[in-house]
Motif scaffolding. Structure first.
Motif, PDB file in Angstrom:
ATOM      1  N   HIS A  23       0.838  -1.255   0.186  1.00 57.01           N
ATOM      2  CA  HIS A  23      -0.056  -0.002  -0.166  1.00 57.01           C
ATOM      3  C   HIS A  23       0.857   1.094  -0.113  1.00 57.01           C
ATOM      4  O   HIS A  23       1.862   1.243   0.488  1.00 57.01           O
ATOM      5  CB  HIS A  23      -0.995   0.113   1.120  1.00 57.01           C
ATOM      6  CG  HIS A  23      -1.762  -1.223   1.300  1.00 57.01           C
ATOM      7  ND1 HIS A  23      -2.833  -1.563   0.710  1.00 57.01           N
ATOM      8  CD2 HIS A  23      -1.467  -2.443   2.228  1.00 57.01           C
ATOM      9  CE1 HIS A  23      -3.419  -2.552   1.157  1.00 57.01           C
ATOM     10  NE2 HIS A  23      -2.784  -3.257   1.917  1.00 57.01           N
ATOM     11  N   ARG A  27       2.030   2.573  -5.104  1.00 53.57           N
ATOM     12  CA  ARG A  27       1.154   1.501  -5.426  1.00 53.57           C
ATOM     13  C   ARG A  27      -0.216   2.052  -6.030  1.00 53.57           C
ATOM     14  O   ARG A  27      -0.913   1.405  -6.978  1.00 53.57           O
ATOM     15  CB  ARG A  27       0.935   0.661  -4.137  1.00 53.57           C
ATOM     16  CG  ARG A  27      -0.153  -0.560  -4.085  1.00 53.57           C
ATOM     17  CD  ARG A  27       0.459  -1.739  -5.125  1.00 53.57           C
ATOM     18  NE  ARG A  27       0.052  -1.687  -6.385  1.00 53.57           N
ATOM     19  CZ  ARG A  27       0.393  -2.455  -7.399  1.00 53.57           C
ATOM     20  NH1 ARG A  27       1.014  -3.635  -7.078  1.00 53.57           N
ATOM     21  NH2 ARG A  27      -0.030  -2.622  -8.610  1.00 53.57           N
ATOM     22  N   ARG A  28      -0.654   2.940  -5.705  1.00 51.82           N
ATOM     23  CA  ARG A  28      -1.735   3.553  -6.021  1.00 51.82           C
ATOM     24  C   ARG A  28      -1.521   4.232  -7.415  1.00 51.82           C
ATOM     25  O   ARG A  28      -2.363   4.075  -8.255  1.00 51.82           O
ATOM     26  CB  ARG A  28      -2.396   4.872  -4.982  1.00 51.82           C
ATOM     27  CG  ARG A  28      -2.856   4.468  -3.764  1.00 51.82           C
ATOM     28  CD  ARG A  28      -3.794   5.548  -3.196  1.00 51.82           C
ATOM     29  NE  ARG A  28      -2.767   6.660  -2.717  1.00 51.82           N
ATOM     30  CZ  ARG A  28      -2.164   7.015  -1.579  1.00 51.82           C
ATOM     31  NH1 ARG A  28      -2.188   5.740  -0.685  1.00 51.82           N
ATOM     32  NH2 ARG A  28      -1.249   7.752  -1.294  1.00 51.82           N
ATOM     33  N   LYS A  30       0.335   2.908  -9.358  1.00 47.33           N
ATOM     34  CA  LYS A  30       0.640   1.629 -10.279  1.00 47.33           C
ATOM     35  C   LYS A  30      -0.640   1.177 -10.462  1.00 47.33           C
ATOM     36  O   LYS A  30      -1.067   0.614 -11.633  1.00 47.33           O
ATOM     37  CB  LYS A  30       1.434   0.590  -9.547  1.00 47.33           C
ATOM     38  CG  LYS A  30       2.036  -0.318 -10.544  1.00 47.33           C
ATOM     39  CD  LYS A  30       2.862  -1.188  -9.830  1.00 47.33           C
ATOM     40  CE  LYS A  30       3.474  -2.297 -10.654  1.00 47.33           C
ATOM     41  NZ  LYS A  30       4.547  -3.245  -9.848  1.00 47.33           N
ATOM     42  N   TRP A  31      -1.774   1.024  -9.740  1.00 44.84           N
ATOM     43  CA  TRP A  31      -3.207   0.753  -9.967  1.00 44.84           C
ATOM     44  C   TRP A  31      -3.710   1.536 -10.857  1.00 44.84           C
ATOM     45  O   TRP A  31      -4.498   1.072 -11.806  1.00 44.84           O
ATOM     46  CB  TRP A  31      -3.974   0.614  -8.555  1.00 44.84           C
ATOM     47  CG  TRP A  31      -3.761  -0.455  -7.733  1.00 44.84           C
ATOM     48  CD1 TRP A  31      -3.398  -0.299  -6.560  1.00 44.84           C
ATOM     49  CD2 TRP A  31      -3.911  -1.790  -8.262  1.00 44.84           C
ATOM     50  NE1 TRP A  31      -3.254  -1.626  -5.893  1.00 44.84           N
ATOM     51  CE2 TRP A  31      -3.363  -2.506  -6.745  1.00 44.84           C
ATOM     52  CE3 TRP A  31      -4.072  -2.392  -9.364  1.00 44.84           C
ATOM     53  CZ2 TRP A  31      -3.436  -3.719  -6.954  1.00 44.84           C
ATOM     54  CZ3 TRP A  31      -3.889  -3.918  -9.169  1.00 44.84           C
ATOM     55  CH2 TRP A  31      -3.600  -4.698  -7.781  1.00 44.84           C
ATOM     56  N   ASP A 118       0.406  -8.112 -12.395  1.00 49.75           N
ATOM     57  CA  ASP A 118      -0.390  -7.266 -11.465  1.00 49.75           C
ATOM     58  C   ASP A 118      -1.765  -7.990 -11.015  1.00 49.75           C
ATOM     59  O   ASP A 118      -2.150  -7.673 -10.086  1.00 49.75           O
ATOM     60  CB  ASP A 118      -0.134  -6.026 -11.656  1.00 49.75           C
ATOM     61  CG  ASP A 118       0.891  -5.506 -10.709  1.00 49.75           C
ATOM     62  OD1 ASP A 118       1.786  -6.197 -10.023  1.00 49.75           O
ATOM     63  OD2 ASP A 118       1.435  -4.167 -10.787  1.00 49.75           O
ATOM     64  N   ALA A 122      -3.680  -9.603  -8.236  1.00 48.65           N
ATOM     65  CA  ALA A 122      -4.963  -9.011  -7.502  1.00 48.65           C
ATOM     66  C   ALA A 122      -5.976  -9.969  -7.650  1.00 48.65           C
ATOM     67  O   ALA A 122      -6.881 -10.178  -6.433  1.00 48.65           O
ATOM     68  CB  ALA A 122      -5.377  -7.794  -8.280  1.00 48.65           C
TER      69      ALA A 122
END
Length: 212
Positions: A23, A27-28, A30-31, A118, A122
């Motif tokens: 987190h 990471r945000r 990347k999302w 990724d 998930a």
């Protein structure tokens, strides 16, 4: 004299890796990039672009029978292959520059292998839980619930891989028409073959060979 005999296998066996959810700001980012890049790939074939009467209205289309490549307002013919050469050279230079200035930005955020891996991770975390949960479940062996989780995970993986292959062939024909033909089993056999090939490669590379 040097001994050239090599003992042991030449290829290391795969060891299962249990990555933990991460987190934070990067990471945000990347999302967000994952969502953007996948949306571009999956939905671009359905974008329309009015080129006038008699011309295809798909925004991005590789029209092999007519030997044309359409990219929004750009139309390229086979004899204009030097444009593709120039674009490939520019893309290579941008990739080299990106890696030289910002390390593994491409490999860590934008590489297709990274993006689909990724996404598969998930799904794995969503179905089976985070790192500790997966390790514990593998140690305890198979139960009916565990078998159900594994089956559900692989089913979702296959659906993602199938749509990945399906989206690729949509760039070579009118997307809505080809989707209808695929559903009613009236599409050309070559379309089903390529969907099968890309489904298999996506499922294998992102699901099983991601650490290799």
């Amino acid at each position: 004299m040097t001994d050239t005999n090599i003992e042991g296998p030449l290829y290391a066996a795969r060891k299962k890796v249990y990555p933990q959810a991460v987190h934070g700001r990067f990471r945000r980012i990347k999302w967000a990039l994952l969502a953007i890049t996948l949306s571009i790939y999956y939905f671009t074939p359905f974008l329309r672009w009015n080129r006038g009467p008699g011309l295809p209205d798909q925004a991005v289309l590789i029209d092999l029978p007519a030997r044309r490549f359409y990219f929004f307002f750009i139309e390229l013919w086979p004899q204009e292959v030097y444009y593709f050469t120039g674009l490939l050279i520019i893309a290579a230079l941008v990739l080299f520059l990106m890696n030289a200035l910002a390390g593994r930005v491409w490999c860590g955020y934008l590489c297709p292998q990274t993006v689909w891996t990724d996404l598969f991770y998930a799904v794995e975390r969503l179905v089976e839980g985070d790192r500790r949960d997966r390790i514990a479940k593998d140690r305890h062996g198979l139960t009916m619930r565990r078998v159900g989780e594994i089956a559900l995970k692989h089913f979702i993986w296959l659906m993602i891989a199938w749509w990945t292959g399906g989206a690729w062939v949509l760039y070579f024909a009118d997307a809505p028409t080809l989707v209808k033909e695929l559903v009613t089993f009236q599409a050309p056999m070559v379309a089903y073959v390529w969907i099968g090939i890309l489904t298999f490669t996506t499922y294998t590379l992102a699901g099983f060979m991601r650490e290799q």
